[in-house]
Design a protein around this motif. Sequence first.
Motif, PDB file in Angstrom:
ATOM      1  N   UNK A 317      47.576  43.116  38.883  1.00  0.00           N
ATOM      2  CA  UNK A 317      46.613  43.135  37.770  1.00  0.00           C
ATOM      3  C   UNK A 317      47.065  42.185  36.673  1.00  0.00           C
ATOM      4  N   UNK A 318      46.152  41.248  36.335  1.00  0.00           N
ATOM      5  CA  UNK A 318      46.437  40.306  35.248  1.00  0.00           C
ATOM      6  C   UNK A 318      46.262  40.972  33.890  1.00  0.00           C
ATOM      7  N   UNK A 319      45.173  41.699  33.728  1.00  0.00           N
ATOM      8  CA  UNK A 319      44.912  42.417  32.487  1.00  0.00           C
ATOM      9  C   UNK A 319      43.769  43.401  32.712  1.00  0.00           C
ATOM     10  N   UNK A 320      43.628  44.352  31.801  1.00  0.00           N
ATOM     11  CA  UNK A 320      42.505  45.288  31.833  1.00  0.00           C
ATOM     12  C   UNK A 320      41.718  45.164  30.530  1.00  0.00           C
ATOM     13  N   UNK A 321      40.480  45.581  30.597  1.00  0.00           N
ATOM     14  CA  UNK A 321      39.610  45.524  29.418  1.00  0.00           C
ATOM     15  C   UNK A 321      38.569  46.630  29.531  1.00  0.00           C
ATOM     16  N   UNK A 338      41.129  42.727  35.781  1.00  0.00           N
ATOM     17  CA  UNK A 338      41.095  41.349  36.254  1.00  0.00           C
ATOM     18  C   UNK A 338      42.330  41.116  37.124  1.00  0.00           C
ATOM     19  N   UNK A 339      42.093  40.681  38.356  1.00  0.00           N
ATOM     20  CA  UNK A 339      43.164  40.603  39.347  1.00  0.00           C
ATOM     21  C   UNK A 339      43.812  39.225  39.368  1.00  0.00           C
ATOM     22  N   UNK A 340      45.077  39.202  39.712  1.00  0.00           N
ATOM     23  CA  UNK A 340      45.803  37.937  39.772  1.00  0.00           C
ATOM     24  C   UNK A 340      45.404  37.136  41.002  1.00  0.00           C
ATOM     25  N   UNK A 341      45.673  35.851  40.944  1.00  0.00           N
ATOM     26  CA  UNK A 341      45.375  34.973  42.080  1.00  0.00           C
ATOM     27  C   UNK A 341      46.084  35.479  43.332  1.00  0.00           C
ATOM     28  N   UNK A 342      45.332  35.502  44.425  1.00  0.00           N
ATOM     29  CA  UNK A 342      45.871  36.006  45.677  1.00  0.00           C
ATOM     30  C   UNK A 342      45.480  37.437  45.968  1.00  0.00           C
ATOM     31  N   UNK A 343      44.913  38.127  44.968  1.00  0.00           N
ATOM     32  CA  UNK A 343      44.391  39.482  45.157  1.00  0.00           C
ATOM     33  C   UNK A 343      42.878  39.382  45.067  1.00  0.00           C
ATOM     34  N   UNK A 344      42.172  39.806  46.089  1.00  0.00           N
ATOM     35  CA  UNK A 344      40.732  39.600  46.197  1.00  0.00           C
ATOM     36  C   UNK A 344      39.968  40.867  45.810  1.00  0.00           C
ATOM     37  N   UNK A 345      39.063  40.737  44.827  1.00  0.00           N
ATOM     38  CA  UNK A 345      38.308  41.893  44.334  1.00  0.00           C
ATOM     39  C   UNK A 345      37.467  42.534  45.429  1.00  0.00           C
ATOM     40  N   UNK A 346      36.858  41.712  46.283  1.00  0.00           N
ATOM     41  CA  UNK A 346      36.038  42.259  47.365  1.00  0.00           C
ATOM     42  C   UNK A 346      36.887  43.069  48.341  1.00  0.00           C
ATOM     43  N   UNK A 347      38.078  42.585  48.622  1.00  0.00           N
ATOM     44  CA  UNK A 347      38.956  43.307  49.533  1.00  0.00           C
ATOM     45  C   UNK A 347      39.393  44.638  48.934  1.00  0.00           C
ATOM     46  N   UNK A 348      39.619  44.647  47.626  1.00  0.00           N
ATOM     47  CA  UNK A 348      39.976  45.898  46.957  1.00  0.00           C
ATOM     48  C   UNK A 348      38.817  46.877  47.021  1.00  0.00           C
ATOM     49  N   UNK A 349      37.616  46.382  46.749  1.00  0.00           N
ATOM     50  CA  UNK A 349      36.433  47.243  46.848  1.00  0.00           C
ATOM     51  C   UNK A 349      36.298  47.823  48.257  1.00  0.00           C
ATOM     52  N   UNK A 365      34.610  36.646  38.443  1.00  0.00           N
ATOM     53  CA  UNK A 365      35.760  36.829  37.559  1.00  0.00           C
ATOM     54  C   UNK A 365      36.950  37.439  38.298  1.00  0.00           C
ATOM     55  N   UNK A 366      36.793  37.638  39.613  1.00  0.00           N
ATOM     56  CA  UNK A 366      37.806  38.315  40.428  1.00  0.00           C
ATOM     57  C   UNK A 366      38.250  39.610  39.750  1.00  0.00           C
ATOM     58  N   UNK A 367      37.252  40.413  39.395  1.00  0.00           N
ATOM     59  CA  UNK A 367      37.522  41.656  38.671  1.00  0.00           C
ATOM     60  C   UNK A 367      36.899  42.836  39.399  1.00  0.00           C
ATOM     61  N   UNK A 368      37.539  43.973  39.283  1.00  0.00           N
ATOM     62  CA  UNK A 368      36.954  45.233  39.707  1.00  0.00           C
ATOM     63  C   UNK A 368      36.609  46.017  38.441  1.00  0.00           C
ATOM     64  N   UNK A 369      35.640  46.930  38.546  1.00  0.00           N
ATOM     65  CA  UNK A 369      35.369  47.755  37.367  1.00  0.00           C
ATOM     66  C   UNK A 369      35.047  49.188  37.755  1.00  0.00           C
TER      67      UNK A 369
END
Length: 399
Positions: A317-321, A338-349, A365-369
């Motif tokens: 995780x790069x940061x949260x908001x 917001x996920x760091x490079x190399x971590x894929x939001x779709x894969x996490x979902x 934004x490569x982010x999960x919410x």
Amino acid sequence: MDAKLMAPGAGGACADSVCAEGGTEMDFYEEVGIAPYINAHDTYTVYGGSRMAPQTLEAMAQAARHFVDMEELQRTLGQRIAQMTHNEAAFLCNGASAGMLTAAAVCMARGSMWRFSRLPEIVRGTAGEIVTLHCQHNAYDKAIAASGARVVEVGDADETPVYELEGALNENTAAVFYFASALYARASLPLEEVIRIAHGRGVPVVVDAAAQLPPVDNLWRFTQMGADLVIFSGGKTLCGPQDSGLILGRADLIEDCIRFGAPAHGVCRSGKISREAMAGLYTAIKLYLQTDQTAHTAQLRQMNETIARALEPLDAVARTEIVPFGPVGQTYPRLFAYLKQGIDAKAVRDAMRKAHIYIGIEPEKNAIYISPLNLSAEEAVQVEHCLVSVLTAGPETRP
């Protein structure tokens, strides 16, 4: 724990989900062999909308035990809802889409049962055109066309000049439809200006506000601005039955909704609502209006903050908001990670879905919410534990 191994009933972070009252989830889905999900995404129809309170379910059960005159029930509940929401009148139907279809048909019929009975055919004396803003075109406006209306779009994706709206209004215009979810679209005209222009030509304005709660005062804000009819979903933040909807507005147009709308025969017949759903929606609206919205928002934010504290130390995780608004401008908090490079939001979902938890993503934004609207306190803990497990699992979160 490997995300691939996490599933309801397996114990650990993703053990059986719990209901809003805190008990173990129901026997029905076990009986039919369907695993329930935790909804940390939003009040989307594909997940079943929202949860109903015990009082709402009890009202529906009581309504199911007896037969009534459906028009009397419609009028009585409509009058009570109108009074509660500071509106002239109200009509209950089986969803916001049915509300759009009914509103379109009523505006085209202009009080004539003969004209209404011929829809979707446009006959002599029928105003068969409904004007919309091109920039507001969406997946739900087919409900307007289903009435038989010819949809006339004005403007484009970049701007909606006033002269285009003015030029589109004529004797064949039945209404202007405005989608409140597009209030923030850069090409939209302000609703106040649309109302001023349309009313200057004697044309009613219908607002689709299906998901525009909270704030609670949207139940009367749009009509007080001058909108003639406003449509809400009953199965989203109102927490009524998923197959319920509400039209608020002018008494004469609502009277035509009662005359022409379901269960009357014609194009609106598919908008038929049951007595159980009517009782449920009425009760849900009462409960919603009684809710301390400030305290409720604080509870939702606290859930987000707790999850955020668990995610922030993770290498993925790069940061949260926490943002104070929903996807179409509603006033409730959502947590973004917001996920760091190399971590894929779709894969996490996808990994979370394997654990029977729905979350949202913003791929650009490569982010999960996380939306806490449908989470109990116990479920929020499970979401937190599962997210931590997935984000530290390694290979599954890679593109």
